[in-house]
Design an enzyme around this catalytic site. Structure first.
Site, mmCIF file in Angstrom:
data_model
loop_
_atom_site.group_PDB
_atom_site.id
_atom_site.type_symbol
_atom_site.label_atom_id
_atom_site.label_comp_id
_atom_site.label_asym_id
_atom_site.label_seq_id
_atom_site.Cartn_x
_atom_site.Cartn_y
_atom_site.Cartn_z
ATOM 1 N N ARG A 42 0.851 -1.187 0.000
ATOM 2 C CA ARG A 42 0.000 0.000 0.000
ATOM 3 C C ARG A 42 0.888 1.238 0.000
ATOM 4 N NH1 ARG A 42 -2.752 3.278 3.936
ATOM 5 N NH2 ARG A 42 -4.808 3.929 3.175
ATOM 6 N N SER A 111 -12.609 -4.154 -0.073
ATOM 7 C CA SER A 111 -12.972 -3.706 1.265
ATOM 8 C C SER A 111 -14.487 -3.538 1.347
ATOM 9 C CB SER A 111 -12.310 -2.363 1.585
ATOM 10 O OG SER A 111 -10.907 -2.480 1.564
ATOM 11 N N LYS A 140 -5.891 4.369 9.213
ATOM 12 C CA LYS A 140 -6.640 4.862 8.065
ATOM 13 C C LYS A 140 -7.718 5.811 8.567
ATOM 14 C CE LYS A 140 -8.448 3.256 3.669
ATOM 15 N NZ LYS A 140 -9.126 2.180 2.938
#
Length: 213
Positions: A42, A111, A140
């Site tokens: 990521r 997700s 996040k």
């Protein structure tokens, strides 16, 4: 390489926020040595070419450990580095469009934070779901709180593997027992730890106990 319940056990999501002068490659290697069974790269800050070069290196590393390797969001980088697949969020490219680009043999993770999102992702070709945030998380900022009740509902509603994500640590992983998941996805619980190898090994053992319980 496909996503299955065994290799989704301990899913490591990278974050260069804790490099402290080290390389991401070295940190991922330690996570793999500790027993991580899946890796997601990521990157939100690197330029495209830097991202691609890093992806090439970590793809080779994961292949050497026979561990699936996916790219977060960036389908082009995934194709160019021959990653095993892509993980997308609700605001990223739709799973059906990703499948058209990647073909039938690559992994697509999606997700989800509601049963409706989970069912749609499954219908559009997702191979697994990352559901959360199951606990409050600082990793996040835009993560929705899902909760264990919704996690259980999603696991009952879909046929594809589900992993929990968001705020999971060695101290709260046991709370996920009986939810129906096949594994957990973590960031700081591995990469923010002083000894990444030991942190991964400990968390893997705790996750196995949780799943058996």
């Amino acid at each position: 390489m496909k996503a299955n319940k065994d290799n989704l056990l301990l899913y490591a999501v990278t974050d260069r926020g804790w490099l402290n002068g080290r390389t991401l490659y070295d940190q991922v290697k330690e996570a793999l040595e500790g027993g991580s069974t899946f890796v997601q790269l990521r990157e939100k800050e690197l330029g495209e070419e830097e991202f691609l070069q890093e992806a090439f290196q970590i793809q080779k590393l994961c292949a050497a450990f026979h561990v699936p390797f996916v790219i977060n969001d960036n389908v082009d980088v995934a194709i160019r580095c021959n990653a095993d697949g892509v993980h997308v969020g609700q605001s990223d490219m739709a799973a059906a469009d990703v499948r058209k680009l990647l073909g039938p043999d690559k992994i697509i993770g999606v997700s989800a934070s509601t049963v409706e999102e989970a069912l749609l992702a499954q219908e559009k070709g997702a191979d697994y779901l990352g559901v959360g945030a199951v606990f409050p998380t600082g990793t996040k900022a835009d993560a929705k709180d899902t909760g264990i009740g919704t996690l259980k509902d999603i696991c009952r509603a879909v046929d594809i593997p589900v992993i929990a994500i968001g705020g999971i640590t060695k101290d709260n992983v046991q709370e996920l027992a009986g939810s129906g998941i096949c594994g957990i996805a973590v960031v700081s619980a591995i990469f923010a730890q002083k000894d990444i190898r030991d942190a991964a090994a400990d968390l893997k053992a705790r996750t196995i106990r949780m799943l058996r319980g």
